[in-house]
Write a protein that holds these residues in place. Structure first.
Motif, PDB file in Angstrom:
ATOM      1  N   HIS A   1      -5.292  -3.246  16.133  1.00 34.37           N
ATOM      2  CA  HIS A   1      -6.333  -3.752  15.244  1.00 34.37           C
ATOM      3  C   HIS A   1      -6.786  -2.686  14.243  1.00 34.37           C
ATOM      4  CE1 HIS A   1      -9.498  -6.402  13.883  1.00 34.37           C
ATOM      5  NE2 HIS A   1     -10.400  -5.464  14.098  1.00 34.37           N
ATOM      6  N   PHE A   2      -6.846  -1.439  14.666  1.00 40.54           N
ATOM      7  CA  PHE A   2      -7.202  -0.370  13.735  1.00 40.54           C
ATOM      8  C   PHE A   2      -6.134  -0.216  12.650  1.00 40.54           C
ATOM      9  CE2 PHE A   2      -9.777   1.842  17.302  1.00 40.54           C
ATOM     10  CZ  PHE A   2     -10.824   0.972  17.073  1.00 40.54           C
ATOM     11  N   MET A   3      -4.871  -0.435  13.007  1.00 41.02           N
ATOM     12  CA  MET A   3      -3.824  -0.423  11.993  1.00 41.02           C
ATOM     13  C   MET A   3      -4.029  -1.558  10.998  1.00 41.02           C
ATOM     14  SD  MET A   3      -0.159   0.706  13.595  1.00 41.02           S
ATOM     15  CE  MET A   3       0.496   0.644  11.940  1.00 41.02           C
ATOM     16  N   ASP A   4      -4.441  -2.731  11.485  1.00 41.80           N
ATOM     17  CA  ASP A   4      -4.717  -3.856  10.582  1.00 41.80           C
ATOM     18  C   ASP A   4      -5.882  -3.535   9.647  1.00 41.80           C
ATOM     19  OD1 ASP A   4      -2.687  -5.491  11.518  1.00 41.80           O
ATOM     20  OD2 ASP A   4      -3.924  -6.391  13.083  1.00 41.80           O
ATOM     21  N   ILE A   5      -6.954  -2.942  10.188  1.00 41.15           N
ATOM     22  CA  ILE A   5      -8.100  -2.582   9.355  1.00 41.15           C
ATOM     23  C   ILE A   5      -7.689  -1.575   8.289  1.00 41.15           C
ATOM     24  CG2 ILE A   5     -10.341  -1.418   9.349  1.00 41.15           C
ATOM     25  CD1 ILE A   5     -10.927  -2.634  12.033  1.00 41.15           C
ATOM     26  N   ALA A   6      -6.929  -0.551   8.691  1.00 38.85           N
ATOM     27  CA  ALA A   6      -6.496   0.470   7.738  1.00 38.85           C
ATOM     28  C   ALA A   6      -5.599  -0.129   6.661  1.00 38.85           C
ATOM     29  CB  ALA A   6      -5.768   1.596   8.478  1.00 38.85           C
ATOM     30  N   THR A   7      -4.723  -1.055   7.043  1.00 37.22           N
ATOM     31  CA  THR A   7      -3.817  -1.659   6.070  1.00 37.22           C
ATOM     32  C   THR A   7      -4.574  -2.531   5.082  1.00 37.22           C
ATOM     33  OG1 THR A   7      -2.079  -1.656   7.760  1.00 37.22           O
ATOM     34  CG2 THR A   7      -1.733  -3.037   5.830  1.00 37.22           C
ATOM     35  N   VAL A   8      -5.488  -3.367   5.568  1.00 35.17           N
ATOM     36  CA  VAL A   8      -6.238  -4.265   4.683  1.00 35.17           C
ATOM     37  C   VAL A   8      -7.177  -3.472   3.772  1.00 35.17           C
ATOM     38  CG1 VAL A   8      -7.980  -6.090   4.638  1.00 35.17           C
ATOM     39  CG2 VAL A   8      -6.050  -6.257   6.200  1.00 35.17           C
ATOM     40  N   ASN A   9      -7.884  -2.492   4.316  1.00 34.09           N
ATOM     41  CA  ASN A   9      -8.764  -1.679   3.478  1.00 34.09           C
ATOM     42  C   ASN A   9      -7.968  -0.902   2.430  1.00 34.09           C
ATOM     43  OD1 ASN A   9     -11.020  -2.586   4.791  1.00 34.09           O
ATOM     44  ND2 ASN A   9     -11.525  -0.657   5.767  1.00 34.09           N
ATOM     45  N   SER A  10      -6.778  -0.426   2.791  1.00 34.48           N
ATOM     46  CA  SER A  10      -5.926   0.265   1.813  1.00 34.48           C
ATOM     47  C   SER A  10      -5.514  -0.696   0.698  1.00 34.48           C
ATOM     48  CB  SER A  10      -4.685   0.826   2.502  1.00 34.48           C
ATOM     49  OG  SER A  10      -5.036   1.720   3.534  1.00 34.48           O
ATOM     50  N   PHE A  11      -5.195  -1.928   1.066  1.00 34.21           N
ATOM     51  CA  PHE A  11      -4.822  -2.922   0.064  1.00 34.21           C
ATOM     52  C   PHE A  11      -5.990  -3.243  -0.867  1.00 34.21           C
ATOM     53  CE2 PHE A  11      -4.664  -7.580  -0.867  1.00 34.21           C
ATOM     54  CZ  PHE A  11      -3.703  -7.508  -1.863  1.00 34.21           C
ATOM     55  N   ILE A  12      -7.218  -3.334  -0.324  1.00 33.05           N
ATOM     56  CA  ILE A  12      -8.392  -3.601  -1.161  1.00 33.05           C
ATOM     57  C   ILE A  12      -8.651  -2.429  -2.108  1.00 33.05           C
ATOM     58  CG2 ILE A  12     -10.894  -3.955  -1.098  1.00 33.05           C
ATOM     59  CD1 ILE A  12     -10.476  -5.450   1.546  1.00 33.05           C
ATOM     60  N   LEU A  13      -8.518  -1.197  -1.609  1.00 35.17           N
ATOM     61  CA  LEU A  13      -8.662  -0.035  -2.483  1.00 35.17           C
ATOM     62  C   LEU A  13      -7.595  -0.033  -3.573  1.00 35.17           C
ATOM     63  CD1 LEU A  13      -9.427   2.808   0.106  1.00 35.17           C
ATOM     64  CD2 LEU A  13     -11.037   1.660  -1.413  1.00 35.17           C
ATOM     65  N   TYR A  14      -6.401  -0.455  -3.219  1.00 33.58           N
ATOM     66  CA  TYR A  14      -5.304  -0.519  -4.198  1.00 33.58           C
ATOM     67  C   TYR A  14      -5.633  -1.514  -5.308  1.00 33.58           C
ATOM     68  CZ  TYR A  14      -0.411  -0.256  -5.701  1.00 33.58           C
ATOM     69  OH  TYR A  14       0.743  -0.037  -6.417  1.00 33.58           O
ATOM     70  N   LYS A  15      -6.195  -2.670  -4.949  1.00 29.77           N
ATOM     71  CA  LYS A  15      -6.587  -3.650  -5.961  1.00 29.77           C
ATOM     72  C   LYS A  15      -7.728  -3.126  -6.832  1.00 29.77           C
ATOM     73  CE  LYS A  15      -7.423  -7.292  -3.481  1.00 29.77           C
ATOM     74  NZ  LYS A  15      -7.753  -8.710  -3.199  1.00 29.77           N
ATOM     75  N   GLU A  16      -8.671  -2.405  -6.229  1.00 30.60           N
ATOM     76  CA  GLU A  16      -9.763  -1.834  -7.014  1.00 30.60           C
ATOM     77  C   GLU A  16      -9.239  -0.804  -8.009  1.00 30.60           C
ATOM     78  OE1 GLU A  16     -13.208  -2.545  -6.885  1.00 30.60           O
ATOM     79  OE2 GLU A  16     -12.396  -4.296  -5.851  1.00 30.60           O
ATOM     80  N   LEU A  17      -8.216  -0.045  -7.626  1.00 33.04           N
ATOM     81  CA  LEU A  17      -7.620   0.917  -8.558  1.00 33.04           C
ATOM     82  C   LEU A  17      -6.940   0.205  -9.717  1.00 33.04           C
ATOM     83  CD1 LEU A  17      -6.085   3.532  -6.084  1.00 33.04           C
ATOM     84  CD2 LEU A  17      -8.117   3.804  -7.507  1.00 33.04           C
ATOM     85  N   LEU A  18      -6.312  -0.937  -9.441  1.00 30.31           N
ATOM     86  CA  LEU A  18      -5.668  -1.706 -10.510  1.00 30.31           C
ATOM     87  C   LEU A  18      -6.689  -2.205 -11.519  1.00 30.31           C
ATOM     88  CD1 LEU A  18      -2.972  -3.810  -8.595  1.00 30.31           C
ATOM     89  CD2 LEU A  18      -2.673  -1.696  -9.871  1.00 30.31           C
ATOM     90  N   LYS A  19      -7.885  -2.570 -11.033  1.00 23.31           N
ATOM     91  CA  LYS A  19      -8.927  -3.045 -11.957  1.00 23.31           C
ATOM     92  C   LYS A  19      -9.440  -1.917 -12.849  1.00 23.31           C
ATOM     93  CE  LYS A  19     -10.602  -6.603  -8.773  1.00 23.31           C
ATOM     94  NZ  LYS A  19     -11.763  -7.068  -7.960  1.00 23.31           N
ATOM     95  N   LEU A  20      -9.458  -0.708 -12.303  1.00 26.20           N
ATOM     96  CA  LEU A  20      -9.990   0.423 -13.068  1.00 26.20           C
ATOM     97  C   LEU A  20      -8.995   0.973 -14.075  1.00 26.20           C
ATOM     98  CD1 LEU A  20     -11.769   2.372 -10.178  1.00 26.20           C
ATOM     99  CD2 LEU A  20     -12.841   0.926 -11.910  1.00 26.20           C
ATOM    100  N   ARG A  21      -7.711   0.682 -13.887  1.00 29.47           N
ATOM    101  CA  ARG A  21      -6.690   1.227 -14.774  1.00 29.47           C
ATOM    102  C   ARG A  21      -6.522   0.304 -15.979  1.00 29.47           C
ATOM    103  NH1 ARG A  21      -2.409   4.969 -11.785  1.00 29.47           N
ATOM    104  NH2 ARG A  21      -3.759   5.699 -10.135  1.00 29.47           N
TER     105      ARG A  21
END
Length: 589
Positions: free
Chosen positions: A471-491
């Motif tokens: 479950h911690f791997m799932d949390i880390a993966t999903v949070n990483s994906f959300i951060l990745y989308k936030e970076l796309l919005k800022l670029r």
């Protein structure tokens, strides 16, 4: 015996409810009667007290007891939607940091580098060391399995296989290593054997085994830590979630269930959840993105940190005000909502909105101008107490809300499908502002759960700490994906080729893990090709210094042993003055 002349005793005059039974109490014969001798009886005062108690317990008359006054005063009444409500002062949003990613967004970030924010190198190194120690302990205990020391390379290949299992589903885990149709999987078989993967999986351990044994000795005491086996990764994940992202103004708190059927006292049952049996987590998530910002694992009934019960303390524990800041709006369901909680959070400049139960302490109990039993859809009643707003709204059923940031009704409507004359049609019905905002922003934890469930780890385990590792791997993966989308919005660069697809993000993450595993191996000169040369078997066991000759066995002589083998072909072959199978074997090849 004293005759009753219609006069009551003094006790009856003080309590008029007893006046109907005064005659029966004064006609008794006994040491407390007025016909007793003039000298005081030794039990006189005790009997008077006893008689007084009997008189107080006596009244079982038809007089109805007084109704308990409700929390609302006699002047309170519910208002209609036509009545004007006082608009609350808007909150001043002052977060501790700028909402969004809190790291350097101008640098280049790959899926693996974002994932490593949550699975740091120090935690990975600790898990590798603890897994090696646990494997050694199991071997000393008599477990028979092949074990080679776990390295960083092997661990990242192991995690890449786990992510691969979340993307590709098969009926049995052994099917991932099948090369025949219809599977034909080149990965993971070309990177790690099945035996090696299962040996790592069996020996996986997050905490130090020696410290774990010391903690087990404290069982059934106040010093025992039920979450000790996951503490290294658990604390690091929570800290990373709070460090690398700042929530936006709307946040929500709800429960999350990690499915498990293992026999463990921490397992809970939630009848209203899609996952009914499992481990319960209390989660604070960002409402707009679904980012898991804070959470803790429920271990069972214990002493509340606030003295207000689980509903109150769980919210306070999830809100570190120094890290959040002020001006946030929190959305919760009726499990957490209480006027006491909302008032305390309002004093800390945190707004609240949520559904509330009618039986909750502090909810108005007045029936003045209340909703009728057969209210029409869209009918509204509201009542304000200072900054607390209570709302009743009729949808398909009655909905009750409590808020510190909304007005009662501002003329907004909501779309509902209504059946009229046997035909379904869409109609606009009036709706309170609190209902509309609640439906929009309460689903932060639900959004996070949905993102996890799309490509969750499919591995099963009866070990509770391994279940939390997945479950911690799932949390880390999903949070990483959300951060990745936030970076796309800022670029703003249109040439940036990043993707916001969840599935492609996990595929790229697994691929980068394999590349990182290969690069983590220390560089060494390529091995020189071996030539066919005879060598002797070396072993402490005499039975292993001689093996059956391969050529003699093929020729029908199955019982000929030799101490010599070819170092390149790894085949035992005879080599003596009378028989040279070594030469004849290689000449035939």
């Amino acid at each position: 015996i004293r005759e009753n002349n219609g006069h009551d005793d003094g006790d009856d005059e003080e309590d008029p409810r007893l006046s109907g039974q005064a005659s029966s109490s004064t006609s008794r014969v006994g040491p407390c009667s007025s016909a007793s001798p003039a000298q005081p009886h030794p039990d006189l005062f005790q009997c008077k007290d006893t008689q007084k108690k009997r008189k107080q317990k006596a009244p079982h008359t038809s007089v109805r007891p007084k109704r308990r006054r409700s929390d609302s005063g006699p002047e309170e009444q519910w208002h209609n939607r036509e009545d004007e409500d006082q608009k609350p002062q808007p909150l001043r949003f002052v977060p501790a940091r700028m909402p969004g990613p809190t790291f350097d967004t101008t640098s280049s970030w790959s899926p693996l580098s974002l994932f490593q924010l949550f699975f740091s190198s120090s935690v990975v190194r600790a898990m590798i060391d603890n897994t090696n120690a646990n494997a050694a302990r199991r071997l000393r205990a008599g477990r028979k399995f092949i074990w080679k020391e776990l390295t960083v390379k092997d661990f990242y290949i192991f995690m890449a296989i786990i992510i691969f299992t979340s993307l590709v589903s098969v009926h049995r885990s052994s099917d991932y290593w099948r090369k025949s149709w219809p599977y034909n999987f080149s990965f993971p078989g070309d990177k790690m054997t099945r035996c090696r993967f299962e040996s790592i999986l069996w020996s996986l351990h997050l905490s130090n085994p020696q410290e774990d044994e010391e903690n087990e000795k404290k069982k059934n005491t106040s010093e025992y830590d039920r979450l000790f086996k996951i503490k290294p990764l658990y604390t690091d994940i929570v800290t990373a979630c709070q460090t690398y992202f700042q929530p936006h103004q709307k946040i929500s708190i709800d429960e999350r269930m990690v499915a498990s059927k293992a026999r463990n006292s921490m397992k809970q049952y939630q009848k209203d959840k899609p996952t009914k049996w499992g481990y319960k987590l209390f989660v604070l998530a960002d409402s707009s993105t679904g980012y898991t910002w804070n959470f803790f694992i429920y271990t069972g009934k214990n002493v509340s940190t606030t003295g207000q019960g689980l509903r109150y303390s769980s919210v306070m524990d999830l809100l570190p005000f120094s890290l959040l800041g002020r001006g946030y709006t929190l959305f919760v369901d009726n499990f957490y909502t209480s006027p006491t909680l909302f008032k305390d959070l309002s004093s800390k400049n945190i707004g609240c909105c949520g559904t509330i139960r009618k039986t909750c302490i502090g909810f108005p109990q007045t029936t003045n101008n209340d909703l009728p039993k057969k209210a029409e859809r869209g009918d509204i009643r509201w009542l304000r107490r200072g900054n607390l707003l209570f709302v009743k709204w009729m949808d398909t059923r009655e909905v009750t809300m409590c808020s510190t940031v909304h007005t009662a009704f501002s003329g907004k409507t909501i779309q509902r499908r209504v059946k009229s004359g046997g035909v379904w049609q869409t109609k606009s019905i009036p709706a309170p502002d609190s209902i509309l905002d609640y439906n929009k922003h309460m689903g932060g934890v639900d959004l996070s759960d949905a993102l996890i469930s799309y490509y969750s780890v499919k591995q099963k385990s009866i070990k509770w700490y391994k279940k939390f590792f997945y479950h911690f791997m799932d949390i880390a993966t999903v949070n990483s994906f959300i951060l990745y989308k936030e970076l796309l919005k800022l670029r703003k660069d249109p040439a940036f080729t990043g993707t916001a697809d969840h599935k492609k993000f996990k595929e790229q993450l697994a691929e980068e893990m394999l590349e990182f595993a290969e690069s983590s191996t220390p560089s060494s000169p390529p091995p020189q090709p071996l030539t066919c040369m005879p060598e002797f078997y070396e072993s402490a066991d005499d039975n292993q210094t001689r093996k059956y000759c391969r050529r003699c066995k093929d020729a029908g002589f199955a019982r000929v042993k030799t101490p010599i083998y070819c170092r390149r072909c790894q085949v035992p072959l005879c080599l003596s003055s009378t028989r040279n199978c070594f030469k004849e074997w290689h000449d035939a090849k």
